[in-house]
Design a protein around this motif. Structure first.
Motif, mmCIF file in Angstrom:
data_model
loop_
_atom_site.group_PDB
_atom_site.id
_atom_site.type_symbol
_atom_site.label_atom_id
_atom_site.label_comp_id
_atom_site.label_asym_id
_atom_site.label_seq_id
_atom_site.Cartn_x
_atom_site.Cartn_y
_atom_site.Cartn_z
ATOM 1 N N ARG A 184 0.828 15.406 6.763
ATOM 2 C CA ARG A 184 -0.097 14.280 6.896
ATOM 3 C C ARG A 184 -0.784 13.991 5.560
ATOM 4 N N SER A 185 -1.150 15.031 4.816
ATOM 5 C CA SER A 185 -1.787 14.823 3.515
ATOM 6 C C SER A 185 -0.840 14.122 2.547
ATOM 7 N N PHE A 186 0.426 14.548 2.532
ATOM 8 C CA PHE A 186 1.379 13.937 1.605
ATOM 9 C C PHE A 186 1.666 12.495 1.988
ATOM 10 N N GLU A 187 1.834 12.229 3.283
ATOM 11 C CA GLU A 187 2.088 10.850 3.720
ATOM 12 C C GLU A 187 0.958 9.921 3.262
ATOM 13 N N TRP A 188 -0.279 10.382 3.422
ATOM 14 C CA TRP A 188 -1.422 9.553 3.048
ATOM 15 C C TRP A 188 -1.469 9.338 1.527
ATOM 16 N N GLN A 189 -1.223 10.405 0.756
ATOM 17 C CA GLN A 189 -1.177 10.261 -0.702
ATOM 18 C C GLN A 189 -0.069 9.304 -1.119
ATOM 19 N N LEU A 190 1.083 9.403 -0.464
ATOM 20 C CA LEU A 190 2.212 8.535 -0.789
ATOM 21 C C LEU A 190 1.848 7.068 -0.586
ATOM 22 N N LEU A 191 1.248 6.743 0.548
ATOM 23 C CA LEU A 191 0.854 5.366 0.809
ATOM 24 C C LEU A 191 -0.169 4.870 -0.218
ATOM 25 N N GLN A 192 -1.128 5.710 -0.540
ATOM 26 C CA GLN A 192 -2.144 5.314 -1.509
ATOM 27 C C GLN A 192 -1.546 5.072 -2.890
ATOM 28 N N LEU A 193 -0.705 5.995 -3.350
ATOM 29 C CA LEU A 193 -0.162 5.902 -4.700
ATOM 30 C C LEU A 193 0.844 4.758 -4.846
ATOM 31 N N LEU A 194 1.442 4.331 -3.735
ATOM 32 C CA LEU A 194 2.356 3.192 -3.779
ATOM 33 C C LEU A 194 1.629 1.861 -3.570
ATOM 34 N N GLY A 195 0.325 1.918 -3.403
ATOM 35 C CA GLY A 195 -0.456 0.692 -3.243
ATOM 36 C C GLY A 195 -0.555 0.190 -1.820
ATOM 37 N N TYR A 196 -0.225 1.043 -0.839
ATOM 38 C CA TYR A 196 -0.256 0.640 0.560
ATOM 39 C C TYR A 196 -1.435 1.264 1.318
ATOM 40 N N GLY A 197 -2.356 1.864 0.606
ATOM 41 C CA GLY A 197 -3.464 2.542 1.255
ATOM 42 C C GLY A 197 -4.481 1.586 1.855
ATOM 43 N N PHE A 198 -5.382 2.119 2.650
ATOM 44 C CA PHE A 198 -6.449 1.352 3.289
ATOM 45 C C PHE A 198 -7.593 2.319 3.548
ATOM 46 N N SER A 199 -8.750 1.802 3.871
ATOM 47 C CA SER A 199 -9.923 2.648 4.060
ATOM 48 C C SER A 199 -9.829 3.434 5.366
ATOM 49 N N LEU A 200 -10.252 4.685 5.302
ATOM 50 C CA LEU A 200 -10.378 5.519 6.496
ATOM 51 C C LEU A 200 -11.825 5.713 6.898
#
Length: 235
Positions: free
Chosen positions: A131-147
């Motif tokens: 779960r930590s890696f998936e979230w980092q991956l989304l953030q670093l690829l520019g697909y992140g959002f606020s939690l």
């Protein structure tokens, strides 16, 4: 023109011609690269393309498909087994599916290295690592959002219920809404408090939704293999 040696990992390898292989590499300076690895399946003593092994590699060529020039093992590594092995294959497949070739991803390379180290260590569950890696991956690829805030920049409430959409992020829904994500779980995920009871189930559901948008309709092979192995172990 050949490139200097740089750290890399093998993400995926498949046979190519007589003794070669087409190999997807995650490199420190050049991100995802696909190379022809000559002699990868031959009888010589050279380095072979094995996943999860830290390498130093160089290649040459101008197109999208390069030719490997040199590869050497860059250090010791722990062998992944059981759930850790399937989890590593899952991370590799995510990277091959989501990365654009040639985009430098130094922070993602570090996150991947850390995930492998965590999977190789004794653990109670692989879930926090995934779960930590998936979230980092989304953030670093520019697909992140606020939690911690909803789509209207209002703070998430621990007792609230939320849903997620690709165009809005998280938004409030009525309590008891089918499939709603609990605010307590989302806030625990934001702080990586995986001991909170709602944290891991919430993170798994949310990451499945968020990743599906970018993975398209094609299922992940590693996820199917993991499920099949789990089923065989329970039968």
């Amino acid at each position: 023109m050949s490139e200097p040696l740089q750290p890399a990992y093998v993400l995926h390898s498949r046979p190519y011609r007589d003794t070669s292989a087409l190999v997807d590499l995650l490199s420190l300076r050049d991100g995802l690269q696909r190379v022809v690895w000559r002699g990868a399946r031959g009888k010589g003593r050279g380095t072979r393309p094995q996943p999860f092994v830290p390498l130093l590699v160089s290649w040459y060529g101008r197109g999208e498909l390069k030719t490997l020039q040199q590869a050497e093992v860059a250090g010791s590594h722990a062998r992944l087994q059981g759930d850790a092995l399937f989890s590593g294959l899952y991370l590799n497949e995510l990277l091959v599916r989501l990365l654009s070739p040639g985009d430098a991803q130094t922070l993602l390379f570090a996150a991947y290295q850390q995930a492998l180290e965590q999977l190789a260590a004794p653990f109670d569950s692989v879930e926090p690592v995934l779960r930590s890696f998936e979230w980092q991956l989304l953030q670093l690829l520019g697909y992140g959002f606020s939690l911690t805030e909803d789509a209207w920049q209002q703070p998430l409430l621990a007792h609230g219920s939320y849903a997620w959409s690709a165009d809005q992020g998280l938004y409030s829904v009525p309590a008891g809404n089918n499939g709603a994500l609990p605010g307590a779980g989302l806030l625990a995920m934001a702080s990586a408090d995986w001991q909170q009871p709602d944290a891991l189930p919430t993170a798994k559901r949310l990451m499945r939704q968020a990743l599906a948008v970018h993975l398209g309709g094609k299922p992940l092979v590693s996820r199917q293999l993991f499920a099949a192995a789990r089923g065989a172990g329970q039968s």
